[in-house]
Design a protein around this motif. Sequence first.
Motif, PDB file in Angstrom:
ATOM      1  N   ALA A 194      30.467  47.665  43.559  1.00  0.00           N
ATOM      2  CA  ALA A 194      29.559  47.824  42.418  1.00  0.00           C
ATOM      3  C   ALA A 194      28.116  47.786  42.890  1.00  0.00           C
ATOM      4  N   ASN A 195      27.332  48.751  42.388  1.00  0.00           N
ATOM      5  CA  ASN A 195      25.896  48.693  42.631  1.00  0.00           C
ATOM      6  C   ASN A 195      25.158  48.979  41.330  1.00  0.00           C
ATOM      7  N   ASP A 196      23.866  49.272  41.408  1.00  0.00           N
ATOM      8  CA  ASP A 196      23.070  49.441  40.194  1.00  0.00           C
ATOM      9  C   ASP A 196      23.393  50.726  39.441  1.00  0.00           C
ATOM     10  N   HIS A 197      24.124  51.641  40.075  1.00  0.00           N
ATOM     11  CA  HIS A 197      24.368  52.945  39.465  1.00  0.00           C
ATOM     12  C   HIS A 197      25.796  53.149  38.980  1.00  0.00           C
ATOM     13  N   ARG A 198      26.749  52.576  39.692  1.00  0.00           N
ATOM     14  CA  ARG A 198      28.132  52.893  39.374  1.00  0.00           C
ATOM     15  C   ARG A 198      29.097  51.824  39.877  1.00  0.00           C
ATOM     16  N   LEU A 199      30.326  51.941  39.381  1.00  0.00           N
ATOM     17  CA  LEU A 199      31.435  51.097  39.829  1.00  0.00           C
ATOM     18  C   LEU A 199      32.414  51.997  40.568  1.00  0.00           C
ATOM     19  N   ARG A 200      32.767  51.627  41.787  1.00  0.00           N
ATOM     20  CA  ARG A 200      33.747  52.396  42.560  1.00  0.00           C
ATOM     21  C   ARG A 200      34.973  51.529  42.779  1.00  0.00           C
ATOM     22  N   VAL A 201      36.107  52.014  42.310  1.00  0.00           N
ATOM     23  CA  VAL A 201      37.361  51.263  42.384  1.00  0.00           C
ATOM     24  C   VAL A 201      38.286  51.958  43.376  1.00  0.00           C
ATOM     25  N   ARG A 202      38.593  51.294  44.464  1.00  0.00           N
ATOM     26  CA  ARG A 202      39.501  51.855  45.471  1.00  0.00           C
ATOM     27  C   ARG A 202      40.859  51.182  45.325  1.00  0.00           C
ATOM     28  N   ASN A 203      41.775  51.889  44.717  1.00  0.00           N
ATOM     29  CA  ASN A 203      43.136  51.408  44.490  1.00  0.00           C
ATOM     30  C   ASN A 203      44.072  51.975  45.551  1.00  0.00           C
ATOM     31  N   PRO A 204      45.353  51.588  45.551  1.00  0.00           N
ATOM     32  CA  PRO A 204      46.253  52.042  46.612  1.00  0.00           C
ATOM     33  C   PRO A 204      46.285  53.549  46.828  1.00  0.00           C
ATOM     34  N   PHE A 259      35.521  45.876  29.882  1.00  0.00           N
ATOM     35  CA  PHE A 259      36.478  45.335  30.844  1.00  0.00           C
ATOM     36  C   PHE A 259      37.527  44.532  30.092  1.00  0.00           C
ATOM     37  N   ARG A 260      38.779  44.577  30.583  1.00  0.00           N
ATOM     38  CA  ARG A 260      39.863  43.835  29.954  1.00  0.00           C
ATOM     39  C   ARG A 260      40.577  42.982  30.995  1.00  0.00           C
ATOM     40  N   SER A 261      40.926  41.782  30.588  1.00  0.00           N
ATOM     41  CA  SER A 261      41.666  40.871  31.463  1.00  0.00           C
ATOM     42  C   SER A 261      42.816  40.278  30.675  1.00  0.00           C
ATOM     43  N   SER A 262      44.027  40.557  31.109  1.00  0.00           N
ATOM     44  CA  SER A 262      45.215  39.921  30.536  1.00  0.00           C
ATOM     45  C   SER A 262      46.122  39.581  31.701  1.00  0.00           C
ATOM     46  N   PHE A 263      47.155  40.407  31.925  1.00  0.00           N
ATOM     47  CA  PHE A 263      47.987  40.211  33.100  1.00  0.00           C
ATOM     48  C   PHE A 263      47.451  40.999  34.290  1.00  0.00           C
ATOM     49  N   SER A 264      46.475  41.859  34.041  1.00  0.00           N
ATOM     50  CA  SER A 264      45.768  42.571  35.099  1.00  0.00           C
ATOM     51  C   SER A 264      44.333  42.782  34.636  1.00  0.00           C
ATOM     52  N   ASN A 265      43.437  42.997  35.591  1.00  0.00           N
ATOM     53  CA  ASN A 265      42.042  43.272  35.271  1.00  0.00           C
ATOM     54  C   ASN A 265      41.833  44.781  35.268  1.00  0.00           C
ATOM     55  N   GLU A 266      41.176  45.284  34.217  1.00  0.00           N
ATOM     56  CA  GLU A 266      41.011  46.719  34.061  1.00  0.00           C
ATOM     57  C   GLU A 266      39.590  47.052  33.626  1.00  0.00           C
ATOM     58  N   VAL A 267      39.163  48.256  33.994  1.00  0.00           N
ATOM     59  CA  VAL A 267      37.927  48.812  33.449  1.00  0.00           C
ATOM     60  C   VAL A 267      38.327  49.930  32.502  1.00  0.00           C
ATOM     61  N   VAL A 268      37.716  49.943  31.327  1.00  0.00           N
ATOM     62  CA  VAL A 268      38.005  50.954  30.307  1.00  0.00           C
ATOM     63  C   VAL A 268      36.794  51.875  30.221  1.00  0.00           C
ATOM     64  N   VAL A 269      37.041  53.191  30.264  1.00  0.00           N
ATOM     65  CA  VAL A 269      35.940  54.152  30.208  1.00  0.00           C
ATOM     66  C   VAL A 269      35.832  54.742  28.806  1.00  0.00           C
ATOM     67  N   GLU A 270      34.762  55.481  28.567  1.00  0.00           N
ATOM     68  CA  GLU A 270      34.479  55.994  27.232  1.00  0.00           C
ATOM     69  C   GLU A 270      35.565  56.919  26.708  1.00  0.00           C
ATOM     70  N   SER A 271      36.270  57.619  27.598  1.00  0.00           N
ATOM     71  CA  SER A 271      37.339  58.523  27.166  1.00  0.00           C
ATOM     72  C   SER A 271      38.581  57.779  26.695  1.00  0.00           C
ATOM     73  N   GLY A 272      38.624  56.467  26.936  1.00  0.00           N
ATOM     74  CA  GLY A 272      39.783  55.662  26.575  1.00  0.00           C
ATOM     75  C   GLY A 272      40.710  55.376  27.742  1.00  0.00           C
ATOM     76  N   ALA A 273      40.483  56.054  28.873  1.00  0.00           N
ATOM     77  CA  ALA A 273      41.316  55.817  30.059  1.00  0.00           C
ATOM     78  C   ALA A 273      41.044  54.425  30.616  1.00  0.00           C
ATOM     79  N   LYS A 274      42.091  53.831  31.203  1.00  0.00           N
ATOM     80  CA  LYS A 274      41.986  52.498  31.795  1.00  0.00           C
ATOM     81  C   LYS A 274      42.377  52.574  33.267  1.00  0.00           C
ATOM     82  N   PHE A 275      41.639  51.868  34.093  1.00  0.00           N
ATOM     83  CA  PHE A 275      41.915  51.847  35.520  1.00  0.00           C
ATOM     84  C   PHE A 275      42.027  50.394  35.977  1.00  0.00           C
ATOM     85  N   GLN A 276      43.143  50.088  36.593  1.00  0.00           N
ATOM     86  CA  GLN A 276      43.385  48.720  37.050  1.00  0.00           C
ATOM     87  C   GLN A 276      42.548  48.425  38.288  1.00  0.00           C
ATOM     88  N   LEU A 277      42.047  47.200  38.371  1.00  0.00           N
ATOM     89  CA  LEU A 277      41.294  46.748  39.532  1.00  0.00           C
ATOM     90  C   LEU A 277      42.257  45.992  40.453  1.00  0.00           C
TER      91      LEU A 277
END
Length: 215
Positions: A80-90, A104-122
């Motif tokens: 993470a920097n001042d411009h963007r979040l980069r998530v490197r998953n498997p 951001f959502r935290s339950s059984f996994s941590n996720e970032v939610v984008v404006e389109s509604g898509a979710k990406f696990q961290l």
Amino acid sequence: MTTPDHPSPAQGPAKPESPDRVYRSPSSIVAGVLLLGLAGWLGGDAVIVGHGRTPWLALAALLCAVPLVIAFTLRPGVFANDHRLRVRNPFRVVVVPWGQVAGFRSSFSNEVVVESGAKFQLWAVPVSLRARKRANRAKMREAREAGGGRPGLSIVPPGPTRAQTDQIMDDLSQLWEAREKAATSQGEVTVKWAYEIMAPVAAGAVLLAILLAVG
């Protein structure tokens, strides 16, 4: 499409990226190193002293297994920097400008939610229910000590104890809230598949299947 982070030549050179805050899982890294060491020991022994098809089976298994171990242990990271979040998953890398983050959502996994509604696990920031319980117990203990142990006088001290991954999510949320309106934080979400991981895994799996089928 031209974005503030990648302006056209007429707009002049792009502003330099700010330094990344890097978040990774130490336990995953340790596990990955140990697994790779074990695979190298067992696989190398089979290749060197094995007979018949054994060396080829060992090589095929290593070609398939080693990238998977790297993908799930050493590879994951959040930058993470001042411009963007980069998530490197498997198996993919997701770049999300702060202006595209919906939350951001935290339950059984941590996720970032984008404006389109898509979710990406961290993957690099796994949820530890045990760590949460331990942090909650520590917070309750600090509250009792701050109140002298008498009912009705317990006061939660400033800066309550938090699980490490929950604190990381707090940090990311604060950075998002501070930068989401910035001109350099706008753009499109990009997803890049990790073919450098997927290709050798597929090749090793095919080779292993052929060797086992041939008998």
